[in-house]
Design an enzyme around this catalytic site. Structure first.
Site, PDB file in Angstrom:
ATOM      1  CB  SER A  45      11.214  -0.555  11.628  1.00  0.00           C
ATOM      2  OG  SER A  45      10.927  -0.529  10.253  1.00  0.00           O
ATOM      3  CD  GLU A  46      12.996   2.764  10.263  1.00  0.00           C
ATOM      4  OE1 GLU A  46      14.078   2.664  10.625  1.00  0.00           O
ATOM      5  OE2 GLU A  46      12.184   1.879   9.513  1.00  0.00           O
ATOM      6  CB  THR A  47       5.990   6.167  12.271  1.00  0.00           C
ATOM      7  OG1 THR A  47       5.568   4.736  12.970  1.00  0.00           O
ATOM      8  CG2 THR A  47       4.796   7.087  12.211  1.00  0.00           C
TER       9      THR A  47
END
Length: 297
Positions: A45-47
């Site tokens: 979902s996020e990096t």
């Protein structure tokens, strides 16, 4: 040095629980386009991409698979957990910069493990959502007015990222919620807020259980959300829902159980004149694996 890529589960000490994030460290030689491609390839979902900063200890850029975002709670915990492990840090307080500004991060070392604390933005609250909008939110969650804690509003709260606080009675089966995602998406466009956070208080405890739905930005359900539990802590103080000593409220926010990814966020709210002044979220993490980028970028 080629970028090192880490797969991290945040807000948990157990593998395959909590909220997963990608961490790339170091990322100084990557272009924005390369960061976006890597985030898309990793699929979290996020990096988080850790970079050198001239005016703080570290700069972090956050990418979803499709777009850069200002900040992300669980990816911040994951990023600083990786950085502390790699650099062998001890107890310290550092500053990070991101598109959301400058934030204080506290790193505590316990038995060769780390607890990461992020100071969030200034708490804020919009007017309660009433009338047709309140009814639409309740209907979209397939709830009734009788499921809502009496005397309390459904309300947008923020510590940097706004979320809709939806306080449920403890007898509601929160794990059984199956919302109308199209309806929530339509409501998001109307109110300008993409996250819906139904939660309930565990009887007799400063602990909560919550779920976070953000279909308008492609997230059907987020497992464990710092940007929801933090505002929730501020909201609980704002409405004097839980007992506190007038100085600090501490809450353990549980989330992710319905997805089989249960995790926990420690929320600390500093209080002044019976109102929330500062919110800090804390948690640990676990690195599942890391790898070196094999191709030339």
């Amino acid at each position: 040095m080629k970028p090192q890529v880490y797969h991290v589960d945040a807000f948990t000490s157990q593998p395959f629980r909590g909220n997963s994030a990608g961490v790339v460290f170091p990322a100084d030689n990557l272009s924005e386009a390369q960061m976006q491609l890597i985030a898309r390839e990793l699929g979290h979902s996020e990096t988080a991409f850790l970079l050198h900063s001239d005016d703080s200890d570290v700069r972090i850029r956050y990418f979803t698979p499709t777009v850069e975002v200002p900040i992300c709670g669980h990816a911040t915990v994951a990023a600083h957990y990786v950085r502390a492990k790699v650099l062998g840090l001890g107890n310290c307080t550092i500053w990070q910069t991101s598109l959301a500004g400058k934030h204080r991060v506290t790193i505590e070392k316990h038995n060769d493990d780390y607890r990461i604390s992020l100071e969030q933005g200034t708490p804020g609250f919009e007017p309660p959502l009433e009338g047709e909008t309140r009814a639409a939110i309740i209907n979209a969650l397939h709830l009734t007015e009788d499921d809502i804690l009496p005397g309390l509003p459904i309300q947008v709260a923020t510590t940097g990222h706004s979320k809709v606080m939806i306080p449920l009675k403890p007898e509601v089966d929160i794990d059984a919620l199956s919302p109308d995602l199209n309806a929530l998406t339509a409501i998001s466009k109307k109110i300008g807020c993409n996250g819906f956070f139904p939660f309930q208080i565990r009887p007799g405890k400063n602990e909560t259980d919550g779920r976070m739905f953000s279909p308008a930005i492609g997230i059907v359900e987020d497992p464990v959300t710092g940007n929801a539990n933090g505002p929730m802590g501020a909201w609980l103080v704002h409405h004097n829902v839980l007992p506190h000593d007038g100085n600090v409220l501490r809450v353990k926010g549980h989330q992710g159980r319905a997805l089989g990814r249960d995790g926990m966020i420690e929320v600390t709210v500093t209080i002044r004149d019976n109102q929330p002044e500062k919110v800090t979220i804390s948690g640990t993490a676990v690195i599942l694996f890391h790898a070196e980028w094999a191709i030339e970028l």
